[in-house]
Design a protein around this motif. Structure first.
Motif, PDB file in Angstrom:
ATOM      1  N   UNK A 117       0.868  -1.188   0.000  1.00  0.00           N
ATOM      2  CA  UNK A 117       0.000   0.000   0.000  1.00  0.00           C
ATOM      3  C   UNK A 117       0.901   1.233   0.000  1.00  0.00           C
ATOM      4  N   UNK A 118       0.661   2.167  -0.908  1.00  0.00           N
ATOM      5  CA  UNK A 118       1.490   3.360  -1.051  1.00  0.00           C
ATOM      6  C   UNK A 118       0.773   4.531  -0.381  1.00  0.00           C
ATOM      7  N   UNK A 119       1.431   5.134   0.609  1.00  0.00           N
ATOM      8  CA  UNK A 119       0.856   6.272   1.328  1.00  0.00           C
ATOM      9  C   UNK A 119       1.715   7.510   1.086  1.00  0.00           C
ATOM     10  N   UNK A 120       1.075   8.574   0.631  1.00  0.00           N
ATOM     11  CA  UNK A 120       1.736   9.870   0.486  1.00  0.00           C
ATOM     12  C   UNK A 120       1.112  10.816   1.508  1.00  0.00           C
ATOM     13  N   UNK A 121       1.955  11.364   2.363  1.00  0.00           N
ATOM     14  CA  UNK A 121       1.485  12.352   3.342  1.00  0.00           C
ATOM     15  C   UNK A 121       1.990  13.723   2.917  1.00  0.00           C
ATOM     16  N   UNK A 122       1.064  14.570   2.534  1.00  0.00           N
ATOM     17  CA  UNK A 122       1.416  15.911   2.062  1.00  0.00           C
ATOM     18  C   UNK A 122       1.596  16.855   3.237  1.00  0.00           C
ATOM     19  N   UNK A 169      -2.483   6.495  -1.773  1.00  0.00           N
ATOM     20  CA  UNK A 169      -3.447   6.968  -0.786  1.00  0.00           C
ATOM     21  C   UNK A 169      -2.858   8.240  -0.169  1.00  0.00           C
ATOM     22  N   UNK A 170      -3.558   9.329  -0.308  1.00  0.00           N
ATOM     23  CA  UNK A 170      -2.995  10.635   0.048  1.00  0.00           C
ATOM     24  C   UNK A 170      -3.682  11.193   1.293  1.00  0.00           C
ATOM     25  N   UNK A 216       1.128  20.128  10.446  1.00  0.00           N
ATOM     26  CA  UNK A 216       2.315  20.577  11.181  1.00  0.00           C
ATOM     27  C   UNK A 216       3.537  20.469  10.277  1.00  0.00           C
ATOM     28  N   UNK A 217       4.214  21.604  10.044  1.00  0.00           N
ATOM     29  CA  UNK A 217       5.317  21.622   9.090  1.00  0.00           C
ATOM     30  C   UNK A 217       6.535  20.907   9.650  1.00  0.00           C
ATOM     31  N   UNK A 218       7.188  20.118   8.797  1.00  0.00           N
ATOM     32  CA  UNK A 218       8.425  19.452   9.180  1.00  0.00           C
ATOM     33  C   UNK A 218       8.349  17.957   8.946  1.00  0.00           C
ATOM     34  N   UNK A 219       9.435  17.381   8.457  1.00  0.00           N
ATOM     35  CA  UNK A 219       9.460  15.951   8.149  1.00  0.00           C
ATOM     36  C   UNK A 219       9.214  15.104   9.385  1.00  0.00           C
ATOM     37  N   UNK A 220       9.766  15.517  10.522  1.00  0.00           N
ATOM     38  CA  UNK A 220       9.558  14.755  11.749  1.00  0.00           C
ATOM     39  C   UNK A 220       8.093  14.665  12.118  1.00  0.00           C
ATOM     40  N   UNK A 221       7.363  15.761  11.943  1.00  0.00           N
ATOM     41  CA  UNK A 221       5.929  15.751  12.228  1.00  0.00           C
ATOM     42  C   UNK A 221       5.180  14.804  11.298  1.00  0.00           C
ATOM     43  N   UNK A 222       5.600  14.759  10.041  1.00  0.00           N
ATOM     44  CA  UNK A 222       4.951  13.876   9.075  1.00  0.00           C
ATOM     45  C   UNK A 222       5.224  12.405   9.422  1.00  0.00           C
TER      46      UNK A 222
END
Length: 309
Positions: free
Chosen positions: A34-39, A56-57, A62-68
């Protein structure tokens, strides 16, 4: 394991130039995943293109890669997690071998070590910074990971669900590495091709400011996980400074039986007291850190381990 579920996690911020190819390549390399993209607050067509490519988007405000990464690890359930950047700099074709090795060797984290001959892909400054920071972590926590800042990793469910994810930005890779090393998890590395970004895509990494944030994260994690080491060095610096300031005073006192430099004597005494206080803090916090480590280890062991077929 018998047919493990696989999730490909792709954090994105303004990656319209690359996201279609990244999703397509991973759908080809891992057709059952399953492919998940978190914008992460993209202002371009990243969301539209990722969804059109079959991912799946979802959004993380919250800005920042760590938050994602924190959000992805919290939301998604799978047996195997593939974490990769959405900039098309990592080779999707390496993913099946990485997943297979994770399963075969029953690892908790497999790190994709970047290998490239393209100067533009891995700039000299970034390479030097990675070497210095990785070497620092190796000296403090163990020399088992050589490319600490790689954005291409494969994890077990045990790792993902026991990882606290406290970082907010690009220092998340440092936290991932130290979490594995500190708990003595089974980890491995595998070489993977690293290439430059496609035309129209730009790096979000700010060399100096993000480098300083990563260094700050390492220092804070040493303080939290190795308090005796951290405070012993602080105590040593204070002790040496206090002794250095006091030597001329003792020499003058031995010669004249007078103490004419009273402020310096008071400063030296204060620094010496601070030195012993730092040492005591290290001893106390070392016991606290050991208790925290035991709790984290028990939380990790409470999760499902790899199951044989």
């Amino acid at each position: 394991m018998n047919s493990p579920t696989i999730a490909v996690l792709i954090p994105c911020h303004n990656e319209e130039a690359a996201i279609t190819k990244v999703v397509t390549d991973f759908r080809t390399a891992l057709p059952a995943a399953a492919i998940y993209v978190y914008d992460n607050n993209s202002r371009d067509r990243t969301v539209e293109l990722a969804r059109a490519a079959g991912a799946r988007v979802y959004r993380e405000p919250l800005q920042g890669k760590g938050n994602v990464v924190r959000r992805m690890f919290s939301d998604i359930e799978a047996d195997v997690y593939v974490l990769v950047d959405g900039d098309d700099t990592y080779l999707a074709a390496s993913a099946p071998a990485m997943v297979q090795r994770l399963l075969t060797e029953r690892l908790d984290m497999l790190n994709g070590t970047r290998v490239t001959e393209i100067a533009a892909a891995y700039r000299r400054g970034h390479r030097l910074g990675n070497t210095v920071l990785s070497g620092l972590v190796a000296r403090m926590f163990g020399n088992r990971i050589t490319d600490m800042l790689s954005g291409y990793r494969v994890f077990s469910q045990r790792f993902v669900k026991s990882f606290p994810a406290l970082s907010s930005g690009f220092e998340i890779e440092t936290e991932l590495t130290i979490h594995a090393l500190e708990l003595g998890m089974p980890v491995g590395e595998m070489d993977t091709t690293y290439k430059d970004r496609p035309e129209g895509s730009s790096s979000k990494l700010r060399t100096y400011s993000d480098g300083l944030r990563i260094l700050r994260t390492i220092i804070l994690l040493v303080k939290d996980e190795r308090p005796m080491l951290f405070f012993s060095w602080a105590a040593l610096v204070l002790f040496v400074t206090a002794v250095g300031l006091s030597i001329p005073i003792f020499i003058e006192f031995h010669r004249t039986h007078l103490v004419p430099r009273f402020p310096t004597a008071i400063l030296s005494t204060g620094l010496m007291l601070l030195s012993f206080l730092a040492l005591v803090c290290g001893l106390v916090l070392d016991s606290v850190a050991r208790g925290r480590k035991e709790v984290k280890r028990l939380s990790y062991l409470a999760l499902r381990a790899w199951q044989d077929d």
